[in-house]
Design an enzyme around this catalytic site. Structure first.
Site, PDB file in Angstrom:
ATOM      1  N   GLY A  97       4.931 -10.118   4.237  1.00 37.45           N
ATOM      2  CA  GLY A  97       5.688 -10.029   5.491  1.00 37.45           C
ATOM      3  C   GLY A  97       5.029 -10.812   6.614  1.00 37.45           C
ATOM      4  O   GLY A  97       3.798 -10.844   6.726  1.00 37.45           O
TER       5      GLY A  97
ATOM      6  N   MET B 114       0.844  -1.199   0.000  1.00 36.60           N
ATOM      7  CA  MET B 114       0.000   0.000   0.000  1.00 36.60           C
ATOM      8  C   MET B 114       0.880   1.252   0.000  1.00 36.60           C
ATOM      9  O   MET B 114       0.434   2.334   0.359  1.00 36.60           O
ATOM     10  CB  MET B 114      -0.942  -0.007   1.205  1.00 36.60           C
TER      11      MET B 114
ATOM     12  N   LYS C  10       5.138  -9.860   9.585  1.00 38.23           N
ATOM     13  CA  LYS C  10       4.594  -8.912  10.565  1.00 38.23           C
ATOM     14  C   LYS C  10       3.070  -8.955  10.531  1.00 38.23           C
ATOM     15  O   LYS C  10       2.403  -8.892  11.538  1.00 38.23           O
ATOM     16  CB  LYS C  10       5.080  -7.484  10.284  1.00 38.23           C
TER      17      LYS C  10
ATOM     18  N   LEU D  72       6.763   3.120   1.343  1.00 41.30           N
ATOM     19  CA  LEU D  72       7.663   1.972   1.494  1.00 41.30           C
ATOM     20  C   LEU D  72       8.728   2.220   2.562  1.00 41.30           C
ATOM     21  O   LEU D  72       9.229   3.328   2.710  1.00 41.30           O
ATOM     22  CB  LEU D  72       8.328   1.661   0.150  1.00 41.30           C
TER      23      LEU D  72
ATOM     24  N   HIS E 117       9.372  -3.366   3.520  1.00 36.01           N
ATOM     25  CA  HIS E 117       9.049  -3.610   2.104  1.00 36.01           C
ATOM     26  C   HIS E 117      10.307  -3.951   1.311  1.00 36.01           C
ATOM     27  O   HIS E 117      10.291  -4.797   0.431  1.00 36.01           O
ATOM     28  CB  HIS E 117       8.406  -2.362   1.482  1.00 36.01           C
TER      29      HIS E 117
ATOM     30  N   VAL F 148      10.944  -7.164   9.855  1.00 33.71           N
ATOM     31  CA  VAL F 148      12.137  -6.313   9.931  1.00 33.71           C
ATOM     32  C   VAL F 148      11.877  -5.269  11.011  1.00 33.71           C
ATOM     33  O   VAL F 148      10.802  -4.667  11.060  1.00 33.71           O
ATOM     34  CB  VAL F 148      12.410  -5.620   8.576  1.00 33.71           C
TER      35      VAL F 148
HETATM   36  O1  PAF Z   1       0.027  -5.684   3.569  1.00 31.38           O
HETATM   37  C1  PAF Z   1      -0.409  -4.773   2.822  1.00 31.38           C
HETATM   38  O2  PAF Z   1       0.234  -3.771   2.572  1.00 31.38           O
HETATM   39  C2  PAF Z   1      -1.810  -4.909   2.238  1.00 31.38           C
HETATM   40  O3  PAF Z   1      -2.679  -5.487   3.147  1.00 31.38           O
HETATM   41  C3  PAF Z   1      -1.855  -5.633   0.872  1.00 31.38           C
HETATM   42  C4  PAF Z   1      -1.405  -7.071   1.003  1.00 31.38           C
HETATM   43  C5  PAF Z   1      -0.982  -4.894  -0.106  1.00 31.38           C
HETATM   44  C6  PAF Z   1      -3.282  -5.641   0.332  1.00 31.38           C
HETATM   45  O4  PAF Z   1      -3.772  -4.349   0.169  1.00 31.38           O
END
Ligand code: PAF
Length: 287
Positions: free
Chosen positions: A147, A30, A149, A33, A37, A176
């Site tokens: 992740g 989403m 997390k 970052l 990520h 992380v």
């Molecule tokens: O973990 C995330 O950032 C979100 O839940 C995802 C997997 C991108 C779905 O929107």
């Protein structure tokens, strides 16, 4: 790096790559970052030979009153990070491209969302399962990386991939942490004062404390949860949503810790809803 906004262009791109025999590794995000990520992106890079990252703040996984509108965003920075990480394609669709006015389909899991975050965020896992399904059908990856997390999300994605027969390998990457131990999260941006930051550290410290007690022979989940609750509640500005010790596959609550379990918690600190989790192993304190 290619930046693709259209669904059909992304599908065509993936079709061409697949015809050429390329292995598409995918990291859905989403945006906003951070190092967590980056770890997912690097794992995807190791496993595939074409790397796609998506940035899309998915409205369907937020409930009314949650932070959809204020969710941190910085697309210029995200683009820069993806370029630095040698991402091949950044897919960043507009909201209308994925959820048009007549959209009416949902992917619903029966049991996993009844636990942990699903109790207080009733729309969350339906929203995640639906967007992940859509992204898989658009990006057509061979491998997708998530992740640990978001442990419950990882289990939900693994389950939906099995249940709906997606031919995609799901890879989980360990959490992380910042130098002070806080699990990296876009929502850490909401922690604005030193007191909030100290309060936020009580999450992972409780997990490590629990891991040590279980390693040292404690078998009562209730005793550990009670002690962790006190440790976290001692900080002002904390509001505990849940602290759970559960089966690592079904997420059912456990009372006696006589085998490896997952401990998970969600705590709001100021405006930030934070989650973290750890494996607890009798006779061992490593995660
Ligand atoms: O973990 C995330 O950032 C979100 O839940 C995802 C997997 C991108 C779905 O929107």
């Amino acid at each position: 790096m290619k930046i693709i906004e259209s669904v059909s262009a992304m599908q065509q791109e993936s079709d061409i790559l697949r015809r050429k025999g390329r292995t598409i590794a995918f990291v859905p995000t989403m945006g906003y970052l951070h190092g967590g990520h980056t770890a997912l992106i690097r794992e995807a890079r190791r496993r595939g030979d074409y790397l796609v990252v998506s940035v899309f703040v998915n409205p369907t996984q937020f409930s009314p009153g949650e932070d959809l509108d204020s969710y941190p965003r910085d697309i210029e920075r995200d683009i820069r990070i993806c370029q630095e990480e040698a991402v091949d394609t950044l897919f960043m669709p507009a909201r209308e491209a994925l959820f048009g006015q007549r959209f009416q389909t949902a992917v619903i899991l029966e049991a996993l969302p009844r636990h942990l975050c699903g109790r207080s965020r009733p729309n969350f896992f339906q929203g995640v399962a639906t967007i992940v399904t859509k992204l898989f059908n658009i990006v057509k990856p061979h491998i997708a990386v998530f992740g640990e997390k978001d442990y419950q999300q990882l289990l939900v994605v693994r389950r939906l991939v099995r249940d709906l027969n997606f031919d995609i390998e799901i890879v989980g990457v360990p959490t992380v942490r910042e130098a002070d131990g806080l699990a990296m999260s876009s929502r850490n941006a909401y922690l604005t004062t030193a007191a909030q930051r100290r309060a936020a550290l009580s999450l992972h410290r409780s997990l490590y404390y629990a891991a040590e007690r279980v390693a040292g022979g404690e078998t009562s989940a209730a005793a550990i949860i009670r002690a962790c609750r006190q440790r976290i509640a001692a900080h002002p500005e904390t509001d505990i949503d849940y602290i759970a010790i559960c089966d690592p596959e079904t997420l059912e609550d456990m009372t006696v810790i006589d085998r490896p379990v997952r401990m998970a918690l969600a705590v709001t600190v100021g405006k930030a809803r934070l989650i973290d989790n750890m494996r607890l192993t009798p006779g061992s304190s490593d995660d």
